[in-house]
Enzyme design. Structure first.
Site, PDB file in Angstrom:
ATOM      1  N   LYS A  16      -0.281   4.685   4.718  1.00  0.00           N
ATOM      2  CA  LYS A  16      -1.124   3.732   5.445  1.00  0.00           C
ATOM      3  C   LYS A  16      -0.498   3.437   6.803  1.00  0.00           C
ATOM      4  O   LYS A  16       0.698   3.170   6.906  1.00  0.00           O
ATOM      5  CB  LYS A  16      -1.294   2.440   4.639  1.00  0.00           C
ATOM      6  CG  LYS A  16      -2.299   1.470   5.266  1.00  0.00           C
ATOM      7  CD  LYS A  16      -2.679   0.362   4.298  1.00  0.00           C
ATOM      8  CE  LYS A  16      -3.641  -0.633   4.925  1.00  0.00           C
ATOM      9  NZ  LYS A  16      -4.918  -0.017   5.332  1.00  0.00           N
ATOM     10  N   HIS A  19       0.835  -1.190   0.000  1.00  0.00           N
ATOM     11  CA  HIS A  19       0.000   0.000   0.000  1.00  0.00           C
ATOM     12  C   HIS A  19       0.877   1.250   0.000  1.00  0.00           C
ATOM     13  O   HIS A  19       2.090   1.181   0.170  1.00  0.00           O
ATOM     14  CB  HIS A  19      -0.921   0.027   1.224  1.00  0.00           C
ATOM     15  CG  HIS A  19      -2.093  -0.888   1.124  1.00  0.00           C
ATOM     16  ND1 HIS A  19      -2.022  -2.224   1.450  1.00  0.00           N
ATOM     17  CD2 HIS A  19      -3.370  -0.665   0.722  1.00  0.00           C
ATOM     18  CE1 HIS A  19      -3.197  -2.786   1.262  1.00  0.00           C
ATOM     19  NE2 HIS A  19      -4.037  -1.863   0.821  1.00  0.00           N
TER      20      HIS A  19
END
Length: 268
Positions: free
Chosen positions: A161, A157
């Site tokens: 995040k 990600h």
């Protein structure tokens, strides 16, 4: 039936703005509220202007109690503490609460489950159709292949995040554990560092990558001597999550109290 009145929690964030845009454009629903925590620089701003769709006459507020009392449902991709609070408010108001928040603790999960006795709660680590199909496939493949096939879940990600492994990775790990008929709590391995020794037969490993602006990439690897089976999903647009969340909210309208998942929404 009139349009479903939906409030977006965390409306000023990247996902929140995406949700506002998608609700505004989707048939059958309307943006009726927008929430940010106290102290946010976005308070008082029009949610539509902030999301780039023009003025909607929906100012961003921190008064979640007032907003929840006048809407049919809320979309919540925020943080665990806030999601638990919103679940309680949704229970009191008997409305639909769609939760895409990840990083929930066991205590958070228990509180949300309790709230679902009165609210219609649809909770998933990932709202996309493709990912939920991947979850179903992972369960089937894990059931078909014995422990000669080691299972590893790999996810990547964007650099912003804050939780790891991702909620989607945990969904996939749980699906693999369910397919094998084992406990993920007992067999999940979330980190390896130093002299770890040989891999334990039957474990489900997790590997986490972070960098750039990656929306979300997940793979489940079944590795045996001489062969590998790899199931993968790559997300390139956050719109898949917001469209799934709206689908879930509309599905939940009039459904009655309970704790549901995207598997229920999609009939999987």
């Amino acid at each position: 039936m009139s349009d479903m009145k939906i409030a977006v929690m965390g409306a000023a964030g990247r996902m929140g703005r995406e949700l506002v845009r998608t609700v505004h454009e989707a048939p059958g629903c309307v943006v009726a509220g927008a929430i940010e925590p106290p102290g946010s620089n976005a308070l008082g701003q029009d949610a539509g202007v902030l999301a780039g769709v023009g003025a909607l006459g929906v100012p961003i507020t921190s008064d979640a109690l007032e907003i929840v009392a006048k809407v049919d449902g809320i979309l919540d991709f925020t943080v665990p503490k806030a999601s638990v609070e919103f679940a309680g408010l949704s229970a009191n108001a008997r409305i639909v609460h769609v939760i895409g928040t990840t990083g929930l603790s066991e205590a958070d999960e228990a509180a949300i489950k309790a709230a679902a006795r009165h609210a219609t709660i649809i909770k998933a680590g990932n709202m996309s159709l493709g990912v939920n199909l991947l979850v179903a496939l992972t369960r089937k493949v894990a059931e078909a292949l014995d422990e000669d096939f080691d299972i590893e879940v790999l996810e990547m990600h964007h650099k912003h995040k804050v939780d790891a492994p991702s909620g989607t990775a945990l969904m996939l790990g749980q699906a693999a554990a369910d397919g094998r008929g084992i406990s993920l709590k007992d067999h999940g391995v979330r980190s390896r560092d130093g002299h770890t020794g040989a891999r334990r037969r039957g474990d489900i490993g997790f590997a986490t990558l972070r960098g750039g602006n990656v929306v979300g990439e997940h793979s489940v690897i079944f590795a045996a001597d001489g062969e590998r089976v790899v199931l993968s999903h790559i997300a390139t647009d956050r719109g898949i999550f917001s469209r799934g969340a709206i689908k879930a909210a509309l599905w939940g309208r009039g459904k009655g109290p309970g704790l549901f998942s995207m598997m229920d929404v999609l009939g999987l």
